[in-house]
Each structure stands twice: as structure tokens, then as C-alpha cells.
Design an enzyme around this catalytic site. Structure first.
Site, PDB file in Angstrom:
ATOM      1  N   GLY A  22       0.829  -1.204   0.000  1.00  0.00           N
ATOM      2  CA  GLY A  22       0.000   0.000   0.000  1.00  0.00           C
ATOM      3  C   GLY A  22       0.857   1.244   0.000  1.00  0.00           C
TER       4      GLY A  22
ATOM      5  CD  GLU B 256       7.124  -5.626  -2.043  1.00  0.00           C
ATOM      6  OE1 GLU B 256       7.446  -4.720  -2.828  1.00  0.00           O
ATOM      7  OE2 GLU B 256       7.883  -6.580  -1.784  1.00  0.00           O
TER       8      GLU B 256
ATOM      9  CB  CYS C  29       3.601   0.100  -7.018  1.00  0.00           C
ATOM     10  SG  CYS C  29       3.839  -1.622  -7.465  1.00  0.00           S
TER      11      CYS C  29
ATOM     12  CD  GLU D  90       2.654   5.634  -5.741  1.00  0.00           C
ATOM     13  OE1 GLU D  90       2.229   5.727  -4.584  1.00  0.00           O
ATOM     14  OE2 GLU D  90       3.024   4.560  -6.252  1.00  0.00           O
TER      15      GLU D  90
END
Ligand code: NAD
Length: 509
Positions: A244, A266, A300, A399
Site C-alpha cells: 500500500g 511493498e 506502483c 506518486e
């Protein structure tokens, strides 16, 4: 009958009015006092059904059930062959139900169903098959250098794993967490994202059909603040695997600290996609498009910062923008659609805010940058390309997790490496070149866990995957999962009568 009911009916599927979690192989009953969260189809914004939110008490029951199941040994002490059998049958069932799983995932996450059925659902099955193979060839260690003694090193399952899955690739990522924890004999409590539980719940029921003992996987649902926080702070869990965002990861880590629960994270990325001037031009264009617009940019490993060398920049930018403009955006249930909607409304608004901010910050908009008006009420964003001259802009540092990419021009090879590393993230990196020296410069210089040279997104499950810096803690991968999800035990055995000091006696040994 709504359009979605009709699509479901064509596949022989019905969504319950209220979706509930799963403890000990039984769906939780509907609790009239429980909070209910609405699930929406991002393609239209239409409500799909309701999700029952589990409170701390239900989370505690799920953890206790996983613990009981662990202690019975039905899974934790099952033979390797038995575990392999369940994984392989589970993988087969997942492949057989690929269309159904893809539809359920598409309805919640808005990812193009055709891509899900052909890539991400098979990947869930591959994860199980891969770990089934791996556990058959694992070996312990023996040391015999100490004369008269033998030391063996073995591993045993850690216990109960708490698994947190994100919404951007629910099946592919939850299946990796499930396979890499269960393979070694752990049981688990899994919390899917509150936006995307449907495909995961169906996958878990298929795994039980494949022979998983009751209570091996328990699924709880709800928001992170309530259900997730209760799970992360539980004293009854032995490992936390979390995929997440970084802000959530900090909260999970703080909760885990109370019980010193080991964490595997991750997290996000802001990865560079470097195009050198000797690259195979067509391959670099194709790959750069895949790197940012796969999963509608909600991935991601997105190559969200393109760095292109000056000599080819004009031609590259023109070709990249032209192809971006012709991407097919729309209904994720349409098999020809390449870019679907954002997964939920608040995320859609966040992506649009990022775009507005980038424009205010002076980034040059080359295409896209808006919510299309001709696609109804879904959460769509037109694929967006900016040109920038400053890597410090939030556009290049944060991001965005949407179909938004920045392009920067560089001159010297080394400049590209330092721009790529000018980020608090370090998940992956891409480069396009035909020169060995440049490929080596990239390989040695980039601060990221996975690098792709002249290819987009190819993944070998044997290799570790995970991030440098704020992109994560630990790695996915077979050996890495064995290290994280087991406790290592050294046992020293004396062959004969080992010399022992005779305390309390005057004799010397
Ligand atoms: P998120 O952090 O919002 O949520 C992840 C999970 O944690 C969800 O199940 C959520 O309900 C839960 N959660 C939220 N708050 C919590 C809390 N306080 N305590 C416990 N649990 C809580 O992430 P997301 O928005 O679902 O996913 C997107 C992020 O995931 C992006 O940053 C993306 O880069 C990252 N991601 C990383 C990888 C990787 O492999 N590195 C893969 C996919 C996604």
C-alpha cells in the site's frame, strides 16, 4: 435491471445485497448493527452492493480462528505434497474461473476486464504454482565442522500472518501474499482494500474448494482506520505483510511496534524511464506507453518520469504524445478499452488535483489533463503528458497513481542517473539503449530494487522484488518469503558423550 445486473446475469452471477467477510470457512452473518460501505463500479459510479465493515471484535475473532487453525496443524504441519496439491488445484480453479474473477475485479477496480482475464488473473494462479514448486526443493542446512556435533538449521512457520492488500491489482497482489505466507505453513487474516474485496473473496472460496483447511485464510473487510488498524495492532499476529501507501505503512509500523511484529512493506514509487539517444525508437515508445498507462497508471511500478536524451527528444515527444492521444479510454468492460477509469471517486479527484497543481506549478501540458465529458459519470482521466524542466516539482516527486506522466530532457548520460535518483522512492527503473556501457551505468547507478533494460514490466518470480528508500522494507521472492514467513531454528546434537563441565564437583571433564 441495471446494466451491471444484466452483465452479471449473463455470466450466471448474482451479487449479494451485503457482502461479508469470511472466518473459519464460513461467511460472516449480516449484522444489522454493523457499518456498511458502498461499493461502486468506477466505469459509471453506479452502486454495486454494500460491504459490511468488521469491527475490532470481529477482527479479534478472525485472528483467534487463524491461531486455532494454525495450532491444529491441519495446514501448518501438512506435508509438502499436501500443500502443493491444494496450491495446484487452487491455481487450476483460478484459471477455470478467470472470466468471473476478472469481471468481479473490473467491477470494483475499473481495470480493463480483458487485461485482467489475460494477465492479472493468470498471474494469481502462477503465484500459487510457483510457490508449490519452490517448497518442494527447499532444503535446510547441516554443519559438521565441530567435531562430535552436528548442527542442523531448519525453518518452521511463523504462525499467523496479517496480510493487507491494496486496490490497484487486488488478485495479483493478494495472491502473492497468500502464496508466500501459506506455502510455509502459516495461516492468515487477509484484509482486502475496502474498495475491491469481491474478486479476493471469490478467490479465497476457490482455494477452500481446492482443499484448504477451514480457518487457514480468514478475510475481514472495512476501512483502514477501523478494520485495518485493529488487525495491525493485534497481539495475536506474528507477521505483517503490507502492500500500500507510505503514509499508511507508517501507521501500520507504529502499531506493529507495540508487539515488535516484523513487517514486510511493498510501497509506492516514482520511477524513471530513461530513453537514451541510441535506443530502438519504436521499442522505447511502445515500452514507455506500457510503463505508464498499464492499469490506467494505477500501478506502483509505473514509469511516471520519462527522461529522454536531447538528440531524440523532439521526435520522441511528438510520437509519444500522438500515441497517448489515440489511447482508447472508456468502459473497462469493453474488450477494446486500453485505459479505464480511476478506481474510486476520491482517488479520481486526487489525480485531477495533481494535474491542476502541476499546471499551476508551470509544467507544460502536452495532452490530456482533464476529466473527459463524453464518457458519462465514470471516474475517467484523459491520459496526460507534461513536459517539465524541474525535477523538484510535486509532479516529479509525488506518486500520482494515475495516467499522468512527466517528460524531462537530459544531455549527459550521468545526468539521467542523477535525475532518476533524485527521489525519495526507489522501487524500479527502466532504460532503453543499445550500448552496453550505458546499460551498465544504469544498472550500477540506479537506486531501485528492480531494473528493466529494453523491456517493460517482465517479471521473473524467482527474482526478488521490492524497493529501496521509501518504496518498501524487505522483498517479495521465494527465498525472501521463506526468510520472512518462517522462524529459523538451529539444533545442535552431540554424537556421543559430549564433554560437559562438572559444575559442583572437583572432577575435571
Ligand atoms: P493504502 O495504503 O491506502 O491501503 C492499503 C491497505 O491498508 C488497504 O487494505 C487499507 O484499507 C489498509 N489501511 C489503510 N489505513 C490503514 C491503517 N491505518 N491501518 C491498517 N491498515 C490500513 O494503499 P492503497 O491506496 O490501497 O494502494 C495504493 C498504494 O499501494 C500506492 O502507493 C502504490 O504504489 C502501493 N503499491 C505498492 C506495490 C508494491 O509492490 N510495491 C504494489 C501495489 C501498490
Amino acid at each position: 435491471m441495471t446494466a451491471i445486473d444484466q452483465i452479471m446475469a449473463e455470466k450466471g452471477l448474482v451479487l449479494p445485497d451485503v457482502v461479508t467477510g469470511y472466518i473459519g470457512a464460513e461467511s460472516l452473518p449480516i449484522d444489522p448493527r454493523a457499518n456498511q460501505l458502498a461499493l461502486h463500479f468506477p466505469g459509471t459510479g453506479e452502486q454495486l452492493t454494500l460491504l459490511q465493515e468488521d469491527d475490532a471484535e470481529t477482527v479479534a475473532r478472525a485472528v483467534a480462528c487463524a491461531r486455532d487453525s494454525f495450532q491444529t496443524g491441519a495446514w501448518s504441519q501438512a506435508s509438502t505434497a499436501a500443500r502443493q496439491g491444494v496450491f495446484r488445484r487452487g491455481a487450476k480453479l483460478i484459471r477455470e474461473h478467470a472470466e468471473e474473477l476478472a469481471l468481479l475485479e473490473c467491477l470494483c477496480a475499473g481495470l480493463p476486464a480483458s487485461h485482467l482475464a489475460s494477465r492479472q488473473v493468470p498471474r494469481a494462479a502462477d503465484n500459487l504454482d510457483f510457490f508449490a514448486d519452490y517448497i518442494a526443493v527447499m532444503a535446510g542446512e547441516t554443519f559438521e565442522q565441530m567435531s562430535g556435533y552436528q548442527t542442523t538449521v531448519s525453518r518452521q512457520p511463523a504462525g499467523v500472518a496479517a496480510l493487507f492488500a491494496p486496490w490497484n491489482a487486488p488478485l495479483a497482489l493478494a495472491s502473492m501474499q497468500i502464496a508466500s505466507s501459506l506455502a510455509f505453513g502459516n495461516t492468515c487474516v487477509l484484509k482486502p482494500s475496502e474498495h475491491t474485496p469481491l474478486s479476493i473473496l471469490r478467490m479465497v472460496s476457490l482455494l477452500e474448494e481446492a482443499g484448504l483447511p477451514p480457518g487457514t485464510i480468514n478475510v475481514i473487510n472495512g476501512t483502514g482506520m477501523k478494520t485495518g488498524a485493529a488487525l495491525a495492532s493485534s497481539a495475536g499476529i506474528d507477521r505483517i505483510a503490507f502492500t500500500g501507501g507510505g503514509t499508511t505503512a507508517r501507521q501500520v509500523m507504529a502499531a506493529a511496534a507495540n508487539h515488535l511484529t516484523p513487517v514486510h512493506f511493498e510501497l509506492g514509487g516514482k520511477s524513471a524511464n530513461i530513453v537514451f539517444d541510441d535506443a530502438n525508437f519504436e521499442q522505447a515508445i511502445d515500452g514507455s506507453l506500457v510503463n505508464i498507462f498499464s492499469n490506467s497508471g494505477q500501478i506502483c511500478i509505473a514509469g511516471s518520469r520519462i527522461l529522454v536524451q536531447r538528440g531524440i527528444s523532439e521526435r520522441f515527444i511528438a510520437a509519444f504524445v500522438a500515441r497517448t492521444r489515440s489511447l482508447k479510454v472508456g468502459d473497462p468492460l469493453d474488450p477494446n478499452v486500453e485505459v479505464g477509469p480511476m478506481a474510486f471517486k476520491s482517488h479520481w479527484e486526487k489525480v485531477l488535483d495533481h494535474i491542476a497543481r502541476a499546471r499551476n506549478d508551470g509544467a507544460i501540458l502536452l495532452c490530456g489533463g482533464e476529466a473527459p465529458t463524453d464518457l458519462g459519470s465514470g471516474y475517467f482521466v484523459t491520459p496526460t503528458v507534461f513536459q517539465v524542466h524541474n525535477n523538484q516539482l510535486p509532479l516529479c516527486q509525488e506518486e500520482i497513481f494515475g495516467p499522468v506522466v512527466s517528460i524531462q530532457i537530459f544531455d549527459e548520460d550521468e545526468e539521467a542517473i542523477s535525475l532518476a535518483n533524485d527521489s525519495r522512492f526507489g522501487l524500479v527503473g527502466y532504460c532503453w539503449t543499445n550500448t552496453l556501457r550505458r546499460a551498465q551505468l544504469f544498472r550500477q547507478g540506479i537506486e531501485a530494487g528492480t531494473l528493466w533494460i529494453n523491456t517493460p514490466l517482465a517479471r521473473d518470480l524467482r527474482a526478488p522484488f521490492g524497493g529501496f528508500k521509501e518504496s518498501g522494507i524487505g522483498r517479495d521472492g521465494p527465498r525472501q518469503a521463506a526468510e520472512f514467513f518462517t522462524e529459523e531454528k538451529a539444533t545442535i546434537t552431540a554424537y556421543g558423550n559430549a564433554p560437559i563441565r562438572k559444575l559442583g564437583s572437583l572432577e575435571t571433564p
